[in-house]
Design a protein around this motif. Structure first.
Motif, PDB file in Angstrom:
ATOM      1  N   GLY A 254     -32.581 115.441 -61.610  1.00  0.00           N
ATOM      2  CA  GLY A 254     -32.160 115.128 -60.248  1.00  0.00           C
ATOM      3  C   GLY A 254     -30.668 114.836 -60.215  1.00  0.00           C
ATOM      4  N   PRO A 255     -30.168 114.423 -59.040  1.00  0.00           N
ATOM      5  CA  PRO A 255     -30.952 114.189 -57.827  1.00  0.00           C
ATOM      6  C   PRO A 255     -31.244 115.483 -57.078  1.00  0.00           C
ATOM      7  N   LEU A 256     -32.269 115.427 -56.198  1.00  0.00           N
ATOM      8  CA  LEU A 256     -32.589 116.568 -55.358  1.00  0.00           C
ATOM      9  C   LEU A 256     -31.565 116.681 -54.231  1.00  0.00           C
ATOM     10  N   ARG A 257     -31.401 117.880 -53.745  1.00  0.00           N
ATOM     11  CA  ARG A 257     -30.498 118.102 -52.612  1.00  0.00           C
ATOM     12  C   ARG A 257     -31.152 117.717 -51.290  1.00  0.00           C
ATOM     13  N   PHE A 258     -32.483 117.762 -51.253  1.00  0.00           N
ATOM     14  CA  PHE A 258     -33.285 117.306 -50.123  1.00  0.00           C
ATOM     15  C   PHE A 258     -34.520 116.632 -50.701  1.00  0.00           C
ATOM     16  N   CYS A 259     -35.079 115.691 -49.971  1.00  0.00           N
ATOM     17  CA  CYS A 259     -36.269 115.008 -50.493  1.00  0.00           C
ATOM     18  C   CYS A 259     -37.435 115.974 -50.644  1.00  0.00           C
ATOM     19  N   ASN A 260     -37.466 117.028 -49.824  1.00  0.00           N
ATOM     20  CA  ASN A 260     -38.517 118.046 -49.904  1.00  0.00           C
ATOM     21  C   ASN A 260     -37.926 119.398 -50.305  1.00  0.00           C
ATOM     22  N   GLU A 261     -37.012 119.359 -51.264  1.00  0.00           N
ATOM     23  CA  GLU A 261     -36.337 120.583 -51.702  1.00  0.00           C
ATOM     24  C   GLU A 261     -37.305 121.670 -52.175  1.00  0.00           C
ATOM     25  N   PRO A 262     -38.370 121.354 -52.928  1.00  0.00           N
ATOM     26  CA  PRO A 262     -39.305 122.414 -53.328  1.00  0.00           C
ATOM     27  C   PRO A 262     -39.904 123.147 -52.141  1.00  0.00           C
ATOM     28  N   CYS A 263     -40.299 122.420 -51.112  1.00  0.00           N
ATOM     29  CA  CYS A 263     -40.890 123.047 -49.933  1.00  0.00           C
ATOM     30  C   CYS A 263     -39.867 123.931 -49.226  1.00  0.00           C
ATOM     31  N   ARG A 264     -38.653 123.459 -49.106  1.00  0.00           N
ATOM     32  CA  ARG A 264     -37.601 124.258 -48.471  1.00  0.00           C
ATOM     33  C   ARG A 264     -37.323 125.526 -49.274  1.00  0.00           C
TER      34      ARG A 264
END
Length: 326
Positions: A254-264
């Motif tokens: 991490g960190p992720l670029r969005f909290c739901n990055e996999p879904c995006r």
């Protein structure tokens, strides 16, 4: 990197493709104003590769040139089953991992483009997202495409006229008629708590794509990496081009670029796959609201394309609420 892909689910897209019509957009077909060139390694081959994007004439559409000779249109007719990536093949020549590049071209409105791949048969993975493609397209700029006579051509767009769905078990995609492009996507990894169940919904245009979708990266499960590599896949995969999640330890880089990055990122892939609806410089992504759930588990067998009302009883409650709001 992902568990599996719909294209390996190209049959599912073909099922929907046979149920679309076309309408004018009131816009002229576009192409690049200058060459785009990006280099990197192939996700699965691990080989160094360069993709060169050139302006193309109106009506030519998007197409790949592999090994300096074979022209492969980026259309659904040439999509073939392949593990963990979208692959196009013509006359025994193929080009792999095209989904991120095609997603960026579709979302940015580059309707006609010649794509030359140097150094192998795979589009470079870059950072695992479409961010660098979008930035390079923006830097090159776009212009109206003209044909050999110097004439422009109006862009058509596919339209979903009646609700359709493609499903197998609890994995599905629904296409609902809409006056704009909208995607609602859900994923579910119950054995990987850091990912879990995620949803994201957005209208799709060039601005929203660049800000909300393009920078989301490929993801994989740490415990599956050895198995994939032993199968000859993800030889070029690394923490530089994917976000890696462990079922036990959570995100490892991490960190992720969005909290739901996999879904995006799954939306990014889906736009790339639907770009294959494009024909002769016309748009690929259809006027519709697409609602997809767990598409990474869809396989290519006996798809349904009707929409019985009784099907709603099998959908998660969150999907029903989205449909009610339409």
């Amino acid at each position: 990197m992902r568990l599996s892909r719909i294209v390996g689910g190209c049959t599912a897209l073909q099922s929907l493709y046979h149920h679309i019509s076309w309408k004018p957009t009131g816009k002229q077909q576009q192409t690049l104003a200058a060459e785009v060139r990006l280099s990197g390694i192939g996700l699965h081959s691990g080989a160094a590769a360069t993709a060169r994007l050139f302006p193309a004439m109106a009506g030519e559409g998007r197409y790949f040139v592999a090994f300096g000779r074979s022209r492969i249109p980026a259309t659904i007719e040439y999509a073939v089953n392949s593990p963990l990536c979208t692959t196009l093949c013509r006359g025994g020549v193929r080009v792999r991992t095209v989904e991120h590049l095609l997603s960026a071209l579709e979302a940015c409105g580059v309707d006609n483009c010649r794509i030359e791949i140097e150094g192998g048969e795979e589009v470079p993975i870059l950072d695992g997202s479409a961010k660098h493609w979008v930035e390079a397209i923006g830097h090159a700029g776009m212009c109206e495409a003209t044909d050999f006579s110097g004439n422009t051509k109006e862009k058509m767009a596919p339209v979903i006229c009646d609700p359709k769905y493609v499903c197998r078990g609890d994995t599905f995609i629904i296409a609902l008629p809409s006056s704009k492009f909208h995607i609602t996507y859900g994923i579910n990894f119950p054995k990987v708590p850091a990912i879990g169940c995620q949803w994201f919904s957005c209208s799709v245009d060039a601005y929203t794509y660049s800000k909300q979708i393009a920078s989301s990266r490929s993801f994989c499960i740490y415990e599956e990496i050895e198995h994939m590599r032993n199968a000859g896949l993800i030889q070029g995969g690394s923490i530089e081009n994917a976000i890696v999640c462990s079922a036990l330890s959570g995100w490892l880089n991490g960190p992720l670029r969005f909290c739901n990055e996999p879904c995006r990122h799954k939306i990014l892939d889906l736009i790339g796959d639907f770009s294959l609806f494009a024909q002769n410089g016309h748009q690929g992504f259809p006027f519709s609201h697409l609602i997809a759930y767990k598409m990474y588990r869809l396989s290519v067998v006996n798809f349904s394309v009707t929409f019985p009302a009784a099907l709603l009883s099998d959908f998660p409650a969150i999907i029903i609420s989205f449909i009610i709001k339409l």
